[in-house]
Design a protein around this motif. Structure first.
Motif, PDB file in Angstrom:
ATOM      1  N   MET A 258       0.932  -1.116   0.046  1.00 45.16           N
ATOM      2  CA  MET A 258       0.016  -0.056   0.006  1.00 45.16           C
ATOM      3  C   MET A 258       0.868   1.137   0.102  1.00 45.16           C
ATOM      4  O   MET A 258       1.918   1.241   0.678  1.00 45.16           O
ATOM      5  N   ILE A 259       0.500   2.253  -0.947  1.00 45.62           N
ATOM      6  CA  ILE A 259       1.393   3.428  -0.946  1.00 45.62           C
ATOM      7  C   ILE A 259       0.268   4.606  -0.652  1.00 45.62           C
ATOM      8  O   ILE A 259      -0.985   4.670  -0.518  1.00 45.62           O
ATOM      9  N   ASP A 260       0.955   5.633   0.145  1.00 44.83           N
ATOM     10  CA  ASP A 260       0.308   6.583   0.668  1.00 44.83           C
ATOM     11  C   ASP A 260       1.241   7.687   1.060  1.00 44.83           C
ATOM     12  O   ASP A 260       2.574   7.429   1.171  1.00 44.83           O
ATOM     13  N   SER A 261       0.782   9.029   1.372  1.00 40.91           N
ATOM     14  CA  SER A 261       1.651   9.909   2.154  1.00 40.91           C
ATOM     15  C   SER A 261       1.097  10.742   3.231  1.00 40.91           C
ATOM     16  O   SER A 261      -0.150  10.514   3.332  1.00 40.91           O
ATOM     17  N   THR A 262       1.912  11.221   4.164  1.00 35.27           N
ATOM     18  CA  THR A 262       1.450  12.214   5.086  1.00 35.27           C
ATOM     19  C   THR A 262       2.220  13.255   5.432  1.00 35.27           C
ATOM     20  O   THR A 262       3.561  13.466   4.846  1.00 35.27           O
ATOM     21  N   ILE A 263       1.628  14.443   5.766  1.00 30.96           N
ATOM     22  CA  ILE A 263       2.419  15.698   6.044  1.00 30.96           C
ATOM     23  C   ILE A 263       2.476  15.947   7.244  1.00 30.96           C
ATOM     24  O   ILE A 263       1.955  15.657   8.180  1.00 30.96           O
ATOM     25  N   VAL A 264       3.795  16.254   7.773  1.00 24.25           N
ATOM     26  CA  VAL A 264       4.381  16.722   8.891  1.00 24.25           C
ATOM     27  C   VAL A 264       4.738  18.233   8.855  1.00 24.25           C
ATOM     28  O   VAL A 264       5.185  18.787   7.986  1.00 24.25           O
ATOM     29  N   ARG A 265       4.504  18.956   9.940  1.00 27.37           N
ATOM     30  CA  ARG A 265       4.886  20.314  10.084  1.00 27.37           C
ATOM     31  C   ARG A 265       6.171  20.371  10.493  1.00 27.37           C
ATOM     32  O   ARG A 265       6.969  19.779  11.157  1.00 27.37           O
TER      33      ARG A 265
ATOM     34  N   PHE B 181      10.609   4.646   2.130  1.00 31.26           N
ATOM     35  CA  PHE B 181      10.236   6.162   2.386  1.00 31.26           C
ATOM     36  C   PHE B 181      11.119   7.063   1.370  1.00 31.26           C
ATOM     37  O   PHE B 181      11.980   6.732   0.878  1.00 31.26           O
ATOM     38  N   ILE B 182      10.125   8.160   1.073  1.00 34.39           N
ATOM     39  CA  ILE B 182      10.914   9.217   0.313  1.00 34.39           C
ATOM     40  C   ILE B 182      10.277  10.462   0.964  1.00 34.39           C
ATOM     41  O   ILE B 182       9.053  10.482   1.139  1.00 34.39           O
ATOM     42  N   LEU B 183      11.356  11.429   1.079  1.00 36.81           N
ATOM     43  CA  LEU B 183      10.832  12.682   1.666  1.00 36.81           C
ATOM     44  C   LEU B 183      10.768  13.935   0.401  1.00 36.81           C
ATOM     45  O   LEU B 183      11.757  13.573  -0.148  1.00 36.81           O
ATOM     46  N   THR B 184       9.735  14.652   0.582  1.00 34.97           N
ATOM     47  CA  THR B 184       9.481  15.571  -0.471  1.00 34.97           C
ATOM     48  C   THR B 184       8.935  17.087   0.464  1.00 34.97           C
ATOM     49  O   THR B 184       8.466  16.841   1.529  1.00 34.97           O
ATOM     50  N   PRO B 185       9.182  18.180  -0.345  1.00 39.75           N
ATOM     51  CA  PRO B 185       8.384  19.202   0.402  1.00 39.75           C
ATOM     52  C   PRO B 185       6.946  18.974   0.402  1.00 39.75           C
ATOM     53  O   PRO B 185       6.354  18.115  -0.389  1.00 39.75           O
ATOM     54  N   GLY B 186       6.218  19.779   1.322  1.00 42.59           N
ATOM     55  CA  GLY B 186       4.851  19.278   1.472  1.00 42.59           C
ATOM     56  C   GLY B 186       4.018  19.394   0.416  1.00 42.59           C
ATOM     57  O   GLY B 186       2.837  18.772   0.264  1.00 42.59           O
ATOM     58  N   GLN B 187       4.216  20.522  -0.517  1.00 44.06           N
ATOM     59  CA  GLN B 187       3.346  20.448  -1.601  1.00 44.06           C
ATOM     60  C   GLN B 187       3.400  19.636  -2.845  1.00 44.06           C
ATOM     61  O   GLN B 187       2.699  19.987  -3.927  1.00 44.06           O
ATOM     62  N   VAL B 188       4.346  18.649  -2.671  1.00 44.04           N
ATOM     63  CA  VAL B 188       4.719  18.033  -4.015  1.00 44.04           C
ATOM     64  C   VAL B 188       3.492  16.826  -3.853  1.00 44.04           C
ATOM     65  O   VAL B 188       3.095  16.333  -3.053  1.00 44.04           O
ATOM     66  N   SER B 189       2.951  16.477  -5.161  1.00 46.53           N
ATOM     67  CA  SER B 189       2.160  15.574  -5.418  1.00 46.53           C
ATOM     68  C   SER B 189       2.478  14.169  -5.103  1.00 46.53           C
ATOM     69  O   SER B 189       3.758  13.874  -5.255  1.00 46.53           O
ATOM     70  N   ASP B 190       1.595  13.356  -4.726  1.00 46.59           N
ATOM     71  CA  ASP B 190       1.715  12.069  -4.299  1.00 46.59           C
ATOM     72  C   ASP B 190       2.174  11.411  -5.576  1.00 46.59           C
ATOM     73  O   ASP B 190       3.118  10.304  -5.357  1.00 46.59           O
ATOM     74  N   ILE B 191       1.463  11.506  -6.547  1.00 42.06           N
ATOM     75  CA  ILE B 191       1.567  10.687  -7.798  1.00 42.06           C
ATOM     76  C   ILE B 191       3.173  10.793  -8.347  1.00 42.06           C
ATOM     77  O   ILE B 191       3.682   9.727  -8.897  1.00 42.06           O
ATOM     78  N   THR B 192       3.960  11.843  -8.095  1.00 41.72           N
ATOM     79  CA  THR B 192       5.064  12.013  -8.661  1.00 41.72           C
ATOM     80  C   THR B 192       6.157  10.966  -7.889  1.00 41.72           C
ATOM     81  O   THR B 192       7.177  10.886  -8.648  1.00 41.72           O
ATOM     82  N   GLN B 193       5.721  10.549  -6.667  1.00 43.48           N
ATOM     83  CA  GLN B 193       6.850   9.595  -6.217  1.00 43.48           C
ATOM     84  C   GLN B 193       6.389   8.233  -6.256  1.00 43.48           C
ATOM     85  O   GLN B 193       7.225   7.337  -5.602  1.00 43.48           O
ATOM     86  N   ALA B 194       5.421   7.818  -6.574  1.00 43.78           N
ATOM     87  CA  ALA B 194       4.755   6.758  -6.522  1.00 43.78           C
ATOM     88  C   ALA B 194       5.543   5.468  -7.195  1.00 43.78           C
ATOM     89  O   ALA B 194       5.757   4.385  -6.674  1.00 43.78           O
ATOM     90  N   GLU B 195       5.925   5.831  -8.466  1.00 44.87           N
ATOM     91  CA  GLU B 195       6.668   4.720  -9.291  1.00 44.87           C
ATOM     92  C   GLU B 195       8.121   4.255  -8.505  1.00 44.87           C
ATOM     93  O   GLU B 195       8.547   3.108  -8.502  1.00 44.87           O
ATOM     94  N   ALA B 196       8.793   5.338  -7.921  1.00 45.64           N
ATOM     95  CA  ALA B 196       9.975   5.195  -7.222  1.00 45.64           C
ATOM     96  C   ALA B 196       9.704   4.344  -5.701  1.00 45.64           C
ATOM     97  O   ALA B 196      10.558   3.429  -5.316  1.00 45.64           O
ATOM     98  N   LEU B 197       8.547   4.553  -5.402  1.00 38.92           N
ATOM     99  CA  LEU B 197       8.271   4.148  -3.983  1.00 38.92           C
ATOM    100  C   LEU B 197       8.132   2.410  -4.528  1.00 38.92           C
ATOM    101  O   LEU B 197       8.364   1.552  -3.578  1.00 38.92           O
TER     102      LEU B 197
END
Length: 245
Positions: free
Chosen positions: A88-95, A136-152
Protein backbone atom coordinates in the motif's frame (compact mmCIF):
# COMPACT_ATOMS: atom_id res chain seq x y z
CA UNK A 1 11.86 1.42 25.45
CA UNK A 2 13.76 -1.55 24.03
CA UNK A 3 12.83 -5.00 25.24
CA UNK A 4 15.53 -7.66 25.37
CA UNK A 5 14.29 -9.49 22.28
CA UNK A 6 14.29 -6.23 20.31
CA UNK A 7 17.84 -5.39 21.28
CA UNK A 8 18.96 -8.95 20.52
CA UNK A 9 17.78 -8.42 16.93
CA UNK A 10 19.32 -4.97 16.54
CA UNK A 11 22.68 -5.41 18.26
CA UNK A 12 24.44 -7.58 15.64
CA UNK A 13 23.80 -4.95 12.97
CA UNK A 14 25.20 -1.92 14.82
CA UNK A 15 28.86 -0.77 14.76
CA UNK A 16 31.18 -0.68 17.75
CA UNK A 17 30.98 -4.34 18.80
CA UNK A 18 34.10 -5.91 20.34
CA UNK A 19 34.84 -7.98 17.25
CA UNK A 20 34.53 -4.94 14.94
CA UNK A 21 37.66 -3.05 13.82
CA UNK A 22 38.31 0.27 15.53
CA UNK A 23 37.10 1.54 18.85
CA UNK A 24 34.53 -0.44 20.84
CA UNK A 25 31.37 1.61 21.43
CA UNK A 26 30.32 2.50 24.95
CA UNK A 27 26.90 1.00 25.74
CA UNK A 28 25.21 1.06 22.34
CA UNK A 29 21.91 -0.05 23.86
CA UNK A 30 21.76 3.00 26.12
CA UNK A 31 22.56 5.23 23.14
CA UNK A 32 19.79 3.72 20.97
CA UNK A 33 17.42 4.10 23.94
CA UNK A 34 18.42 7.77 24.13
CA UNK A 35 17.60 8.40 20.47
CA UNK A 36 14.28 6.58 20.82
CA UNK A 37 13.49 8.68 23.92
CA UNK A 38 14.20 11.87 21.98
CA UNK A 39 12.08 10.61 19.07
CA UNK A 40 9.18 9.77 21.38
CA UNK A 41 9.20 13.00 23.40
CA UNK A 42 10.35 15.49 20.76
CA UNK A 43 12.73 17.02 23.29
CA UNK A 44 15.81 19.03 22.22
CA UNK A 45 19.14 17.23 22.39
CA UNK A 46 20.25 19.52 25.22
CA UNK A 47 17.36 18.21 27.35
CA UNK A 48 18.51 14.61 27.17
CA UNK A 49 18.38 13.22 30.75
CA UNK A 50 21.75 12.67 32.41
CA UNK A 51 21.10 8.94 32.79
CA UNK A 52 21.70 8.67 29.02
CA UNK A 53 25.09 10.35 29.30
CA UNK A 54 26.39 13.56 27.77
CA UNK A 55 23.90 15.03 25.29
CA UNK A 56 26.56 16.36 22.90
CA UNK A 57 28.31 12.99 22.72
CA UNK A 58 24.97 11.36 21.88
CA UNK A 59 24.25 13.99 19.21
CA UNK A 60 27.68 13.59 17.59
CA UNK A 61 27.31 9.81 17.56
CA UNK A 62 23.81 10.02 16.08
CA UNK A 63 25.07 12.35 13.36
CA UNK A 64 28.05 10.13 12.59
CA UNK A 65 25.84 7.05 12.29
CA UNK A 66 23.41 9.03 10.15
CA UNK A 67 26.12 10.12 7.70
CA UNK A 68 27.53 6.60 7.45
CA UNK A 69 24.09 5.06 6.79
CA UNK A 70 23.88 2.95 9.97
CA UNK A 71 20.21 3.78 10.61
CA UNK A 72 19.24 3.07 6.99
CA UNK A 73 20.98 -0.30 7.07
CA UNK A 74 19.40 -1.17 10.42
CA UNK A 75 15.93 -0.52 9.02
CA UNK A 76 16.64 -2.52 5.86
CA UNK A 77 17.92 -5.44 7.94
CA UNK A 78 14.98 -5.46 10.35
CA UNK A 79 12.52 -5.42 7.42
CA UNK A 80 13.65 -8.90 6.49
CA UNK A 81 10.38 -10.82 6.07
CA UNK A 82 7.83 -8.59 4.32
CA UNK A 83 4.47 -9.94 3.19
CA UNK A 84 4.20 -9.12 -0.51
CA UNK A 85 0.67 -10.38 -1.04
CA UNK A 86 -0.03 -6.70 -1.55
CA UNK A 87 1.61 -3.37 -0.76
CA UNK A 88 0.00 0.00 0.00
CA UNK A 89 1.26 3.46 -0.88
CA UNK A 90 0.28 6.77 0.65
CA UNK A 91 1.75 9.94 2.11
CA UNK A 92 1.39 12.11 5.19
CA UNK A 93 2.35 15.71 5.89
CA UNK A 94 4.30 16.78 8.97
CA UNK A 95 4.79 20.32 10.15
CA UNK A 96 8.37 21.59 10.03
CA UNK A 97 9.38 23.44 13.18
CA UNK A 98 11.14 26.78 12.79
CA UNK A 99 14.35 25.13 14.01
CA UNK A 100 14.24 22.85 10.96
CA UNK A 101 13.96 25.74 8.54
CA UNK A 102 17.10 27.71 9.38
CA UNK A 103 19.82 25.78 7.54
CA UNK A 104 21.32 27.10 4.30
CA UNK A 105 20.72 25.31 1.01
CA UNK A 106 17.13 26.19 0.19
CA UNK A 107 13.85 24.57 1.16
CA UNK A 108 13.74 22.22 -1.83
CA UNK A 109 17.12 20.72 -0.95
CA UNK A 110 15.97 20.20 2.64
CA UNK A 111 12.60 18.64 1.67
CA UNK A 112 10.67 21.53 3.20
CA UNK A 113 7.92 23.34 1.36
CA UNK A 114 4.96 25.61 1.87
CA UNK A 115 1.46 24.24 1.92
CA UNK A 116 -1.77 25.18 3.65
CA UNK A 117 -0.25 24.26 7.02
CA UNK A 118 2.82 26.45 6.59
CA UNK A 119 6.30 24.92 6.37
CA UNK A 120 5.84 21.19 5.86
CA UNK A 121 7.56 17.97 4.81
CA UNK A 122 5.73 15.11 3.15
CA UNK A 123 6.56 11.48 3.96
CA UNK A 124 5.77 9.14 1.07
CA UNK A 125 5.68 5.53 2.27
CA UNK A 126 4.97 2.02 1.10
CA UNK A 127 4.00 -0.74 3.56
CA UNK A 128 3.49 -4.48 3.17
CA UNK A 129 0.31 -6.52 3.64
CA UNK A 130 0.79 -6.46 7.43
CA UNK A 131 1.24 -2.68 7.58
CA UNK A 132 5.01 -2.83 8.11
CA UNK A 133 7.12 -0.12 6.43
CA UNK A 134 9.27 -0.95 3.40
CA UNK A 135 10.46 2.35 1.91
CA UNK A 136 10.26 6.14 2.40
CA UNK A 137 10.76 9.23 0.27
CA UNK A 138 10.84 12.77 1.68
CA UNK A 139 9.67 15.76 -0.35
CA UNK A 140 8.46 19.32 0.31
CA UNK A 141 4.88 19.31 1.57
CA UNK A 142 3.31 20.64 -1.62
CA UNK A 143 4.65 17.86 -3.88
CA UNK A 144 1.96 15.66 -5.42
CA UNK A 145 1.76 12.03 -4.29
CA UNK A 146 1.71 10.66 -7.82
CA UNK A 147 5.19 12.02 -8.60
CA UNK A 148 6.84 9.62 -6.11
CA UNK A 149 4.68 6.54 -6.62
CA UNK A 150 6.78 4.70 -9.21
CA UNK A 151 9.97 5.16 -7.17
CA UNK A 152 8.20 3.83 -4.06
CA UNK A 153 7.13 0.56 -5.65
CA UNK A 154 10.12 -0.01 -7.95
CA UNK A 155 11.28 -3.66 -7.90
CA UNK A 156 8.92 -4.68 -5.07
CA UNK A 157 7.61 -8.19 -5.91
CA UNK A 158 4.04 -7.51 -4.80
CA UNK A 159 0.97 -9.20 -6.26
CA UNK A 160 -1.22 -6.10 -5.80
CA UNK A 161 -0.53 -2.39 -5.25
CA UNK A 162 -3.17 -0.44 -3.30
CA UNK A 163 -3.54 3.33 -3.47
CA UNK A 164 -6.23 5.97 -3.14
CA UNK A 165 -7.69 8.08 -5.95
CA UNK A 166 -4.70 10.40 -5.82
CA UNK A 167 -2.73 7.65 -7.57
CA UNK A 168 -5.22 7.23 -10.42
CA UNK A 169 -2.99 7.79 -13.45
CA UNK A 170 -2.47 5.70 -16.56
CA UNK A 171 1.38 5.77 -16.42
CA UNK A 172 1.35 4.45 -12.83
CA UNK A 173 -1.13 1.70 -13.66
CA UNK A 174 1.10 0.66 -16.56
CA UNK A 175 4.18 0.72 -14.31
CA UNK A 176 2.42 -1.53 -11.77
CA UNK A 177 1.32 -3.95 -14.47
CA UNK A 178 4.87 -3.89 -15.83
CA UNK A 179 5.97 -5.39 -12.50
CA UNK A 180 3.41 -8.21 -12.89
CA UNK A 181 1.20 -6.70 -10.19
CA UNK A 182 -2.44 -5.65 -10.18
CA UNK A 183 -3.29 -1.99 -9.43
CA UNK A 184 -6.07 -1.62 -6.86
CA UNK A 185 -6.78 2.08 -7.28
CA UNK A 186 -10.30 3.53 -7.48
CA UNK A 187 -10.79 5.72 -10.56
CA UNK A 188 -11.68 9.38 -10.22
CA UNK A 189 -15.17 10.32 -11.34
CA UNK A 190 -13.61 12.34 -14.19
CA UNK A 191 -11.35 9.48 -15.34
CA UNK A 192 -12.17 6.41 -17.44
CA UNK A 193 -13.86 3.88 -15.18
CA UNK A 194 -11.59 0.87 -14.75
CA UNK A 195 -12.21 -2.21 -12.57
CA UNK A 196 -11.18 -2.02 -8.91
CA UNK A 197 -11.27 -4.73 -6.24
CA UNK A 198 -13.00 -2.68 -3.55
CA UNK A 199 -13.01 -5.57 -1.07
CA UNK A 200 -9.21 -5.66 -1.19
CA UNK A 201 -9.03 -1.86 -1.29
CA UNK A 202 -10.53 -1.81 2.24
CA UNK A 203 -7.21 -3.19 3.52
CA UNK A 204 -5.57 0.13 2.66
CA UNK A 205 -6.38 1.33 6.19
CA UNK A 206 -3.16 -0.41 7.28
CA UNK A 207 -0.99 2.31 5.77
CA UNK A 208 -3.05 4.93 7.63
CA UNK A 209 -2.52 2.97 10.84
CA UNK A 210 1.20 2.94 10.18
CA UNK A 211 1.25 6.74 9.96
CA UNK A 212 -0.60 6.88 13.29
CA UNK A 213 2.07 4.64 14.84
CA UNK A 214 5.01 6.73 13.74
CA UNK A 215 3.29 9.98 14.73
CA UNK A 216 3.17 8.74 18.32
CA UNK A 217 6.82 9.77 18.12
CA UNK A 218 6.72 13.54 18.42
CA UNK A 219 9.98 14.03 16.57
CA UNK A 220 8.25 12.58 13.50
CA UNK A 221 4.85 14.23 14.02
CA UNK A 222 6.77 17.54 13.98
CA UNK A 223 10.04 17.79 12.11
CA UNK A 224 12.84 19.38 14.15
CA UNK A 225 15.82 18.05 12.14
CA UNK A 226 17.36 20.55 9.74
CA UNK A 227 18.60 18.01 7.21
CA UNK A 228 16.53 15.38 5.39
CA UNK A 229 19.25 12.84 6.24
CA UNK A 230 18.78 13.33 9.99
CA UNK A 231 14.98 13.23 9.73
CA UNK A 232 15.18 10.08 7.61
CA UNK A 233 17.46 8.53 10.24
CA UNK A 234 14.80 9.07 12.91
CA UNK A 235 12.22 7.52 10.57
CA UNK A 236 14.45 4.51 9.95
CA UNK A 237 15.12 3.89 13.64
CA UNK A 238 11.45 4.15 14.57
CA UNK A 239 10.51 1.86 11.68
CA UNK A 240 13.14 -0.68 12.74
CA UNK A 241 11.69 -0.47 16.25
CA UNK A 242 8.21 -1.21 14.84
CA UNK A 243 9.53 -4.22 12.89
CA UNK A 244 11.01 -5.75 16.07
CA UNK A 245 7.91 -5.38 18.26
Amino acid sequence: MLKDHQWDRMEPHLPGKRMDPGRTAADSRLFVEAVLWLARTGSPWRDLPELFGNWNSAFVRFSRWSKSGVWDRLFATMADEPDFEYVMIDSTIVRAHQHAAGKKGGCEARAIGRSRGGLTTKIHAVVDALGNPLRFILTPGQVSDITQAEALIADLPADHVLGDKGYDAKPLREAIEGQDAVPVIPPRTTSPQVPCDYALYCERNLVERFFLKIKHFRRIATRYEQTPRAFMSILCLVSAFIWTK
